[in-house]
Design an enzyme around this catalytic site. Structure first.
Site: not given
Length: 402
Positions: A167, A194
């Site tokens: 999406k 990260f």
């Protein structure tokens, strides 16, 4: 007499053609891959799909990067592309829910036009959190009617939720993700390293989406959060010991697998009863009303806290299970209460969700811990009673006086 004609894939009932039915199917395949360092100089994962040169010269990449990620990791990322001889541009974007709109998307398109890409051989690369991936996914889908995109999520919510589905979207007219598409990313690289530079609140924000999977389909994942959630938050999924490193990896793997297991059979949401919509019935309205005070996962957690109480009142969850759920929310430093949990707003949010789900509530409620059921009969009165009970259950908020 004119001879009838036929064409593969087109069918008519007579020689007098006044209607055609066109059928086509396009296979879809995309990869979500866990890696240890997406920008290790020895890795070429982000350069896959186009060899080392294009038809007209060296590899080129347009890279959209969150401005905060660029400040922390930009030098290392630039070194990676330079090492591989890539002609690249890093386009910095301030990305949060307040600027998740067409204006931000349009600025990315302008920069993309200025750089110029071969849309078949030069995929866009996006490096950032869920908001940025949603925006860039929409841009890639619209740009020349479809340009490949590679994702490197840099937040926990990006790793386990926004970075693994198809999406895309932007907010519009005060509604969350009102405009969007379904568009598969060629490759997503999940790199936990990260998270070391993500602030504590945003780690908790991502843990809300992991908790969602645990509550509706994976009681073993819930047990991991119950036992190790505080250390996962403290260490930012890096692991301060070998065992903790294994737990962090296992939690991410189970969360991603659980999400993909639900998404894969229903990528285009033709079936509107989706257990991964748990926590997403009231939260879109709450989140947009609270901007910028609440993060996405925080709004989702409020939704889950409320619906856990609704489930308990219906006998789907025991009092002991409810307390375990609320205790884990507190352990993960997620909100269980907010003044926006007001009966009239929740009733309005439910009406909006009914429109989104084709005229029915299709509201997932937990059954114990690790299962769910869909209901279509939640009333405004039931929500009001659940709000009062949740207020009393949260020790940080005094009970309402009569």
């Amino acid at each position: 007499m004119t001879e009838p004609f036929h064409s593969a894939g087109l069918y008519t009932h007579s020689d007098h053609i006044d209607s055609w039915t066109v059928r086509s199917a396009k296979p879809l395949s995309y990869e979500v891959r866990i890696c240890e360092d997406a920008f290790d100089l020895g890795s070429t994962a982000l350069l896959e799909g186009a060899g080392t040169v294009t038809a007209t010269g060296p590899l080129r990449r347009f890279v959209v990067i969150d401005e905060e990620v660029a400040a922390l990791h930009g030098e290392r990322i630039e070194k990676y592309f330079t090492h591989h001889g890539v002609d690249f541009r890093l386009h910095h974007v301030k990305a949060d829910e307040t600027v998740k709109n067409f204006d931000t998307a349009g600025k990315i398109v302008q920069a993309l036009d200025a750089f110029g890409i071969n849309r078949r051989q030069e995929p866009i690369i996006v490096i950032g959190g869920g908001v940025l991936m949603d925006i860039v996914g929409l841009v890639a889908n619209l740009y020349r009617r479809g340009t490949p995109v590679l994702r490197v999520p840099t937040t926990l919510i990006g790793l386990v939720d926004a970075g693994v589905g198809v999406k895309t979207g932007v907010n519009f007219n005060g509604h969350k993700n009102r405009l969007g598409t379904y568009f598969a990313t060629s490759l997503t690289l999940l790199d936990r390293s990260f998270l070391a530079t993500v602030d504590r609140r945003h780690i908790a924000n991502g843990l809300a989406e992991i908790l969602k999977i645990a509550l509706i389909k994976d009681r073993n994942l819930f047990a991991l959060l119950e036992q190790h959630g505080d250390r996962l938050l403290e260490t930012k999924f890096q692991g301060d010991a070998v065992s903790q490193g294994r737990v962090a990896a296992q939690v991410v793997q189970r969360a991603v697998h659980g999400m993909l297991e639900e998404l894969q059979p229903n990528l285009w949401e033709t079936e509107l009863e989706r257990v991964v919509d748990y926590g997403h019935t009231f939260s879109p309205t709450i989140e947009m009303r609270a901007l910028p005070a609440l993060l996405h996962g925080e709004a989702v957690c409020l939704d889950m806290a409320l619906t856990t109480v609704v489930a308990e009142r219906r006998g789907l969850v025991t009092a002991e299970q409810r307390e375990r759920v609320l205790d884990v929310m507190r352990l993960l430093e997620l909100p269980r209460w907010n003044p926006l949990l007001e009966a009239s707003l929740l009733a309005s949010a439910l009406e909006e969700t009914v429109r989104h789900r084709d005229g029915q509530q299709r509201l997932p409620l937990p059954v114990g811990i690790g299962d769910a059921v869909f209901v279509n009969d939640v009333s405004a009165e039931e929500l009001a009673a659940a709000v009062d009970e949740l207020r009393r259950a949260d020790s940080r908020v005094p009970a309402a006086t009569s």
